[in-house]
Design a protein around this motif. Structure first.
Motif, mmCIF file in Angstrom:
data_model
loop_
_atom_site.group_PDB
_atom_site.id
_atom_site.type_symbol
_atom_site.label_atom_id
_atom_site.label_comp_id
_atom_site.label_asym_id
_atom_site.label_seq_id
_atom_site.Cartn_x
_atom_site.Cartn_y
_atom_site.Cartn_z
ATOM 1 N N TYR A 59 75.242 57.807 62.759
ATOM 2 C CA TYR A 59 76.215 57.602 61.692
ATOM 3 C C TYR A 59 75.878 58.052 60.313
ATOM 4 C CZ TYR A 59 79.488 55.444 58.362
ATOM 5 O OH TYR A 59 80.202 55.214 57.370
ATOM 6 N N GLY A 68 84.913 65.063 63.652
ATOM 7 C CA GLY A 68 83.778 64.548 63.177
ATOM 8 C C GLY A 68 83.862 63.182 62.628
ATOM 9 N N LYS A 69 84.954 62.837 61.722
ATOM 10 C CA LYS A 69 85.266 61.536 61.511
ATOM 11 C C LYS A 69 85.203 60.616 62.610
ATOM 12 C CE LYS A 69 87.561 62.390 57.163
ATOM 13 N NZ LYS A 69 89.077 62.434 56.448
ATOM 14 N N TYR A 120 83.921 60.677 65.715
ATOM 15 C CA TYR A 120 82.633 60.875 66.204
ATOM 16 C C TYR A 120 81.762 59.823 65.291
ATOM 17 C CZ TYR A 120 78.353 61.688 68.444
ATOM 18 O OH TYR A 120 76.962 61.758 68.948
ATOM 19 N N ASN A 121 81.750 60.012 63.988
ATOM 20 C CA ASN A 121 80.964 59.157 63.273
ATOM 21 C C ASN A 121 81.291 57.750 63.158
ATOM 22 O OD1 ASN A 121 79.188 60.864 62.276
ATOM 23 N ND2 ASN A 121 80.256 61.600 60.489
ATOM 24 N N ALA A 159 80.064 55.890 66.320
ATOM 25 C CA ALA A 159 78.530 55.790 66.173
ATOM 26 C C ALA A 159 78.428 54.319 65.373
ATOM 27 C CB ALA A 159 77.867 56.838 65.432
ATOM 28 N N LEU A 184 72.845 65.413 67.068
ATOM 29 C CA LEU A 184 73.708 64.150 66.955
ATOM 30 C C LEU A 184 74.598 63.946 68.202
ATOM 31 C CD1 LEU A 184 75.029 64.604 63.212
ATOM 32 C CD2 LEU A 184 73.422 63.109 64.133
ATOM 33 N N GLY A 232 75.328 61.857 60.712
ATOM 34 C CA GLY A 232 76.550 62.523 60.829
ATOM 35 C C GLY A 232 77.019 62.571 59.441
ATOM 36 N N GLN A 233 77.245 61.513 58.715
ATOM 37 C CA GLN A 233 77.838 61.640 57.272
ATOM 38 C C GLN A 233 77.078 62.479 56.491
ATOM 39 O OE1 GLN A 233 80.645 59.962 58.062
ATOM 40 N NE2 GLN A 233 80.588 59.088 55.927
#
Length: 191
Positions: free
Chosen positions: A177, A74-75, A77-78, A81, A13, A180-181
């Motif tokens: 996205y 992570g939040k 990053y997503n 995207a 990712l 990643g989720q």
């Protein structure tokens, strides 16, 4: 085994996001003459399509790093995207040079989020002995994006239209996205 799969998914990712961000950056250099012609805009104005992207990323990298302590790497990053994908679609639809520049700013917001959080995610999930390998693989994705951009852009412009450059990154960004989720790359924020 599950931890190793998680490492591979996050590496994939992060590499995809960084590749897409740098690919997009390098593709537009080749498209500038076409954009100038379509919008009948001077070079001094048209070059802001590239400048705003690079400037936004450069200025915001530290900001996203600071914000990640509150919301998690992570939040951010997503979300980056998703914002990048929306910005790419808006760039594809831009009716004039001024909105194209503004939509590039939106696209760069997402790119800066991914570029700031990518190495941080790799550092968070890879063990100390594997960290260099993980960061090196992300570096390869960065280099490939920068090298492939002009060639891909040249082919797309020759066979189609400069707008297709932006459309190319929309499905990739959305895939990053949604995967990643699903993967839950939600590294917890620092206390």
């Amino acid at each position: 085994v599950a931890a190793m799969q998680q490492h591979k998914r996050i590496l994939l990712l992060v590499s995809a996001g960084v590749f897409m961000s740098t690919l997009d950056s390098s593709m537009l250099n080749v498209a500038l003459p076409s954009i100038m012609q379509v919008f009948a805009s001077p070079l001094a104005l048209t070059e802001w399509v590239i400048i705003i992207y690079l400037l936004t990323i450069t200025v915001l990298l530290l900001f996203w790093g600071h914000l990640s302590k509150r919301y998690g790497q992570g939040k951010i990053y997503n979300l980056g995207a998703l914002i990048f994908s929306i910005g790419s679609l808006l760039c594809f639809l831009a009716p004039n040079i001024f909105l194209l520049i503004f939509f590039r700013f939106i696209q760069a917001l997402g790119a800066s989020m991914m570029m700031a959080m990518g190495p941080a995610l790799i550092k968070a999930v890879f063990k100390h002995k594997q960290l260099g390998r993980g960061l090196g693989q992300v570096g390869i994705a960065t280099s490939l994006g920068l090298m492939a951009g002009p060639a891909i852009s040249g082919l797309l412009i020759r066979w189609s239209h400069w707008r297709i450059i932006f459309l190319l990154t929309v499905p990739v960004g959305l895939a990053v996205y949604f995967i990643g989720q699903k993967t839950r790359i939600m590294i917890q924020p620092d206390p």
